[in-house]
Design an enzyme around this catalytic site. Structure first.
Site, PDB file in Angstrom:
ATOM      1  N   GLU A 155      -2.703  11.713  11.085  1.00  0.00           N
ATOM      2  CA  GLU A 155      -2.298  10.360  10.698  1.00  0.00           C
ATOM      3  C   GLU A 155      -0.853  10.638  10.249  1.00  0.00           C
ATOM      4  O   GLU A 155      -0.489  11.399   9.575  1.00  0.00           O
ATOM      5  CB  GLU A 155      -2.950   9.794   9.412  1.00  0.00           C
ATOM      6  CG  GLU A 155      -2.501   8.749   8.719  1.00  0.00           C
ATOM      7  CD  GLU A 155      -3.429   8.078   7.662  1.00  0.00           C
ATOM      8  OE1 GLU A 155      -2.783   7.426   6.584  1.00  0.00           O
ATOM      9  OE2 GLU A 155      -4.650   8.208   7.710  1.00  0.00           O
ATOM     10  N   GLU A 160       4.495   3.521   2.811  1.00  0.00           N
ATOM     11  CA  GLU A 160       3.770   2.860   2.162  1.00  0.00           C
ATOM     12  C   GLU A 160       4.106   2.579   0.718  1.00  0.00           C
ATOM     13  O   GLU A 160       4.652   3.383   0.334  1.00  0.00           O
ATOM     14  CB  GLU A 160       2.323   3.485   2.139  1.00  0.00           C
ATOM     15  CG  GLU A 160       2.245   5.036   1.720  1.00  0.00           C
ATOM     16  CD  GLU A 160       0.667   5.607   1.941  1.00  0.00           C
ATOM     17  OE1 GLU A 160      -0.124   4.786   2.195  1.00  0.00           O
ATOM     18  OE2 GLU A 160       0.759   6.714   1.965  1.00  0.00           O
TER      19      GLU A 160
END
Length: 290
Positions: A155, A160
């Site tokens: 990932e 974020e």
């Protein structure tokens, strides 16, 4: 609703949505960048291009995560408004209980959304997204992952953040409403323990106050370069070679370290504008010889 109120709302929206700003991709000697149309979108149409993107959390050919409780991914959260892809969060009309997919029943009270590419991508690409976070306890961002294998499940989080912190926010997340945070994660499986490299920096304002352009150059299996508004900010060095093909994603979700208050949450009470994340564009470029 009075005409004056409508005018005021239009003024607020015009302040929220600013003119697109274009930043050059990193200069690579002897190379040039060519846009990958199947992974890029200006969101100028009336509908989401369902040949490029999947917004049904259980409708993708490889990934089918429906969201972290208590926020359910749903396609109804998406829209295109005035040339922006929007993801609206809010409270569900009634709770939804998922009692088949996971080891224990999961209760969902709120909604967010996830967009996934159909085309996969890997080393030698530059990714950028111009977006403005909502002003609620929910958040998320721009990232890549895949189903992977037991040995290799990767990932990459380009950025974020969340829109609003609360008294219940975990102490380590004190800056997550004003942050660019990136991850390179070798995910936990029965074959290996999770390991990662991660870095962060603080933008000039909170993520919900203005648009930022987040960029990522996948230079090599061990060099991941990140950019904010066209400026280089840091490099991640993955703990294992990141040489897999990944799926591009954008999600707005709930985090257990920034819990949504049961009473008076922004997710449930804020205006539609404040509950909406705006994505101006997503662009992906492939490195080519000149």
């Amino acid at each position: 609703m009075t005409h004056l109120v409508l005018i005021k709302r239009a003024i607020v929206l015009s302040l929220i949505l600013s003119t697109s700003v274009f930043y050059a991709q990193p200069e690579i000697p002897g190379k040039t960048w060519k846009k990958v149309e199947q992974l890029s979108d200006e969101f100028d149409g009336k509908k989401i291009d369902n040949k490029k993107w999947n917004i049904d959390p259980e409708g993708h050919y490889e990934l089918n995560w429906i969201g972290r409780s208590p926020a359910l991914f749903q396609k109804e959260s998406f829209d295109i408004r005035n040339g922006y892809l929007t993801i609206e969060v809010g409270k569900l009309k009634k709770p939804y209980v998922e009692d088949k997919k996971y080891s224990k029943p999961m209760v969902y009270k709120y909604h967010g959304g996830i967009l996934r590419s159909y085309k996969k991508t890997s080393i030698g690409h530059y990714y950028e997204c111009r977006m403005k976070m909502n002003k609620t306890e929910m958040g998320g961002g721009f990232w890549l992952c895949h189903q992977g294998t037991c040995e290799n499940k990767h990932e990459i989080d380009i950025t974020e953040s969340v829109g609003q912190l609360t008294e219940a926010t975990h102490k380590w997340a004190y800056d997550w409403d004003q942050i660019m945070h990136s991850n390179a994660i070798h995910r936990e499986t029965s074959c290996n323990k999770p390991v990662r490299d991660q870095k962060k920096m603080m933008p000039p304002t909170k993520n919900s106050e203005r648009f930022y352009t987040y960029g990522f150059y996948w230079k090599s299996p061990t060099e991941l370069l990140f950019y904010l508004d066209g400026q280089y900010v840091y490099t991640l060095n993955p703990p294992v070679p990141f040489d897999q093909e990944l799926i591009l994603q954008f999600s707005i979700e709930a985090y257990d370290w920034n819990p949504i208050p049961e009473i008076g949450s922004k997710v449930a009470t804020a205006s539609k504008e404040d509950r909406t994340t705006y994505i101006d564009y997503i662009r992906v470029y492939k490195l080519k010889d000149k």
